[in-house]
Design a protein around this motif. Sequence first.
Motif, PDB file in Angstrom:
ATOM      1  N   CYS A   1      -6.853   0.194  -6.618  1.00 31.06           N
ATOM      2  CA  CYS A   1      -5.880   0.945  -5.823  1.00 31.06           C
ATOM      3  C   CYS A   1      -5.435   2.152  -6.627  1.00 31.06           C
ATOM      4  CB  CYS A   1      -4.672   0.053  -5.491  1.00 31.06           C
ATOM      5  SG  CYS A   1      -3.366   0.947  -4.636  1.00 31.06           S
ATOM      6  N   ARG A   2      -5.839   3.333  -6.178  1.00 25.25           N
ATOM      7  CA  ARG A   2      -5.486   4.541  -6.928  1.00 25.25           C
ATOM      8  C   ARG A   2      -3.986   4.817  -6.875  1.00 25.25           C
ATOM      9  NH1 ARG A   2      -9.820   7.814  -8.442  1.00 25.25           N
ATOM     10  NH2 ARG A   2      -8.245   8.790  -9.716  1.00 25.25           N
ATOM     11  N   CYS A   3      -3.309   4.270  -5.851  1.00 26.18           N
ATOM     12  CA  CYS A   3      -1.866   4.482  -5.767  1.00 26.18           C
ATOM     13  C   CYS A   3      -1.105   3.486  -6.633  1.00 26.18           C
ATOM     14  CB  CYS A   3      -1.388   4.353  -4.326  1.00 26.18           C
ATOM     15  SG  CYS A   3      -2.130   5.552  -3.218  1.00 26.18           S
TER      16      CYS A   3
ATOM     17  N   PHE B   1       0.847  -1.202   0.000  1.00 22.85           N
ATOM     18  CA  PHE B   1       0.000   0.000   0.000  1.00 22.85           C
ATOM     19  C   PHE B   1       0.872   1.239   0.000  1.00 22.85           C
ATOM     20  CE2 PHE B   1       0.626  -1.751   4.205  1.00 22.85           C
ATOM     21  CZ  PHE B   1       1.225  -0.703   4.885  1.00 22.85           C
ATOM     22  N   GLN B   2       0.237   2.351  -0.383  1.00 20.99           N
ATOM     23  CA  GLN B   2       0.921   3.647  -0.248  1.00 20.99           C
ATOM     24  C   GLN B   2       0.076   4.541   0.660  1.00 20.99           C
ATOM     25  OE1 GLN B   2       2.630   5.155  -3.992  1.00 20.99           O
ATOM     26  NE2 GLN B   2       2.599   3.038  -4.706  1.00 20.99           N
ATOM     27  N   CYS B   3      -1.022   5.088   0.137  1.00 21.64           N
ATOM     28  CA  CYS B   3      -1.855   5.926   1.017  1.00 21.64           C
ATOM     29  C   CYS B   3      -2.623   5.078   2.032  1.00 21.64           C
ATOM     30  CB  CYS B   3      -2.816   6.789   0.213  1.00 21.64           C
ATOM     31  SG  CYS B   3      -4.283   5.902  -0.379  1.00 21.64           S
ATOM     32  N   GLY B   4      -2.918   3.818   1.678  1.00 21.35           N
ATOM     33  CA  GLY B   4      -3.580   2.907   2.608  1.00 21.35           C
ATOM     34  C   GLY B   4      -5.093   2.916   2.564  1.00 21.35           C
ATOM     35  N   TYR B   5      -5.678   3.752   1.734  1.00 21.60           N
ATOM     36  CA  TYR B   5      -7.143   3.862   1.765  1.00 21.60           C
ATOM     37  C   TYR B   5      -7.840   2.595   1.272  1.00 21.60           C
ATOM     38  CZ  TYR B   5     -11.635   6.103   2.062  1.00 21.60           C
ATOM     39  OH  TYR B   5     -12.913   6.413   2.432  1.00 21.60           O
ATOM     40  N   CYS B   6      -7.268   1.977   0.263  1.00 21.82           N
ATOM     41  CA  CYS B   6      -7.904   0.768  -0.282  1.00 21.82           C
ATOM     42  C   CYS B   6      -7.547  -0.473   0.515  1.00 21.82           C
ATOM     43  CB  CYS B   6      -7.480   0.571  -1.747  1.00 21.82           C
ATOM     44  SG  CYS B   6      -5.745   0.046  -1.907  1.00 21.82           S
ATOM     45  N   THR B   7      -6.570  -0.346   1.436  1.00 15.62           N
ATOM     46  CA  THR B   7      -5.922  -1.512   2.040  1.00 15.62           C
ATOM     47  C   THR B   7      -6.855  -2.435   2.828  1.00 15.62           C
ATOM     48  OG1 THR B   7      -3.966  -0.115   2.159  1.00 15.62           O
ATOM     49  CG2 THR B   7      -3.859  -2.236   3.289  1.00 15.62           C
TER      50      THR B   7
END
Lengths: 211, 326
Positions: free
Chosen positions: A189-191, A152-158
């Motif tokens: 995942c937008r990231c 993950f990067q931003c973690g929102y979809c995680t």
Amino acid sequence: MATNPETDLPPTNHDEARRSFLRQSSLLTALALVPGPVVHAASAELDETVAAAFEKMPLKLEINGKKYKFSVEPRTTLLDLLREQLHLTGTKKGCDYGQCGACTVHVDGQRVNSCLSFAVMHEGKKITTIEGLADGDKLHPMQEAFVKHDGFQCGYCTPGQIMSAVACVREGHADSEAEIREYMSGNICRCGAYANIVAAIQEVKQGGQKV
Amino acid sequence: MNQFQYVRPTQQRTAITAVAKDPNATFIAGGTNLVDLMKRGVMTPQKLVDINRLPLTKIEHQKNSLRIGALALNATVANHQLVRERHPLLAQALNAGASAQLRNMATVGGNLLQRTRCPYFYDVTLPCNKRQPGSGCGALEGINRMHAIFGFSDKCIAVHPSDMSVALAALDATVLVSGPKGDRSIAFADLHRLPGDAPEKDTTLEPGELITAVEVPDGHFTRYVSYYKVRERASYAFALVSVAAALDLDGDNIVAARLAMGGVAHKPWRLAAAEQHLIGKPATEASFRQAADVAMQGAKAFKHNEYKLKLAPNTIVQALKTAAAA
Ligand SMILES: Cc1cc2nc3c(=O)[nH]c(=O)nc-3n(C[C@H](O)[C@H](O)[C@H](O)COP(=O)(O)OP(=O)(O)OC[C@H]3O[C@@H](n4cnc5c(N)ncnc54)[C@H](O)[C@@H]3O)c2cc1C
Ligand code: FES
Ligand code: FES
């Protein structure tokens, strides 16, 4: 992995205050947007149809191993029930229309999009959210793998990715990279952390741990 | 979202009566289409009749067909041994639709009755004869990339979005329904309608009619099949064009063929003339190309979907090649 000191700490009073401010203010905004006469009419002339429609329904659910009783409006989605009433905010609202997978939870062990489902339709069922995956302080193997592989990067979809990934392995749809990509396609995942997400799932699958 | 009453009958009769007697009532199954449309204000039922407690989930082989209950989940059907063995085309089409999560919620009945994804239908601020009869078709002169090239009318150029329906059309399925006036069965080709002057009606179902099952007849299309779907990303997207192809081969010779297309019309588009053309021909690219030419007769594009006039025949050829090589 870069750690974020703010999110690694348990919620502070400040966080709690902010959340409840947001809750209250969105309610106030909603009320402010309803023209005065409508609010008045709704309360003054609650005829039978309106009353019936407003009626709340009893609902029993088991969530992360705990039994709950609710009284909900039929139009409450499972996602909103989890987030707004139980404050289980690990389950995310990405699109609210079934298009992203951020809201993925397990119902009786099967992964579903909680945004496209009314809570009342799950009477008596067992729900598992990301909060219910770890065993106390011990992370679930899939959570460990996401951390290890930077899934993950931003973690929102995680949270949605992890719930979906666990189901993907349990279903037996994680035998190759291509199969994982196909059966994880319901989680956007937008990231663009896809390569690492696939690596995390492959490690769990190949490690043969119980998931 | 508007408020509504919610009931959860356990008797089929009660469910049917509840919807038949109230024009503002509707069935809800998986909810994956209806909840979406209710959130957007496209559908505003006052009463939801949840049918999930009705015993309609069974998948069983009886007499000469596979009977699939209307409440069987899309994922369950796609993974079912009997479906994979007897109707691999159906399993492929199901797995090409939506996502693993959505297939765990979506039911067979709901899949057949899902509404179009036309953006004018989805946006309540725009004109759409399907959503609001008489308001005009926004797509006709608007953005019509995703729209029909067959069977449309000047009232509506929307396409039906279901992948499963394309396979069921090719496999000559029958839809079993139960309604206020009793039970009946509908040939798959007669379930969905063309828009004509009444695009608000997607199907030939009467108010209160409940789909109880789908029957797929036994056949020889157990091996040389392909559901070939072209979309804007590799997965989790609706079809631009899709083709369900099934061949019965004797060596290289085509004994029988089935072809249906998705993403091109208001209903699954069966390619009967092309099927006829293939009988007795060798299973070669040249035969497939000729069949595709036959299939495309009468196609007509709009401003933004001219690409479908090329994409559709190419997809037919590709689907037939993939089926023959299976
Ligand atoms: C993001 C996204 C992507 C998708 N991608 C695809 C795709 O690629 N391919 C594809 O084919 N589909 C796709 N879908 C659509 C999905 O397949 C449908 O939403 C689903 O099949 C509908 O089934 P349901 O049981 O959830 O129906 P519901 O939403 O419960 O119902 C749909 C309609 O059918 C009626 N209904 C349901 N069951 C019955 C019955 N037994 N008898 C009479 N009426 C009934 C309801 O009244 C309602 O009007 C996608 C959906 C989403 C949200
Ligand atoms: S929030 Fe449910 S799929 Fe996006
Ligand atoms: S990590 Fe940012 S959206 Fe996936």
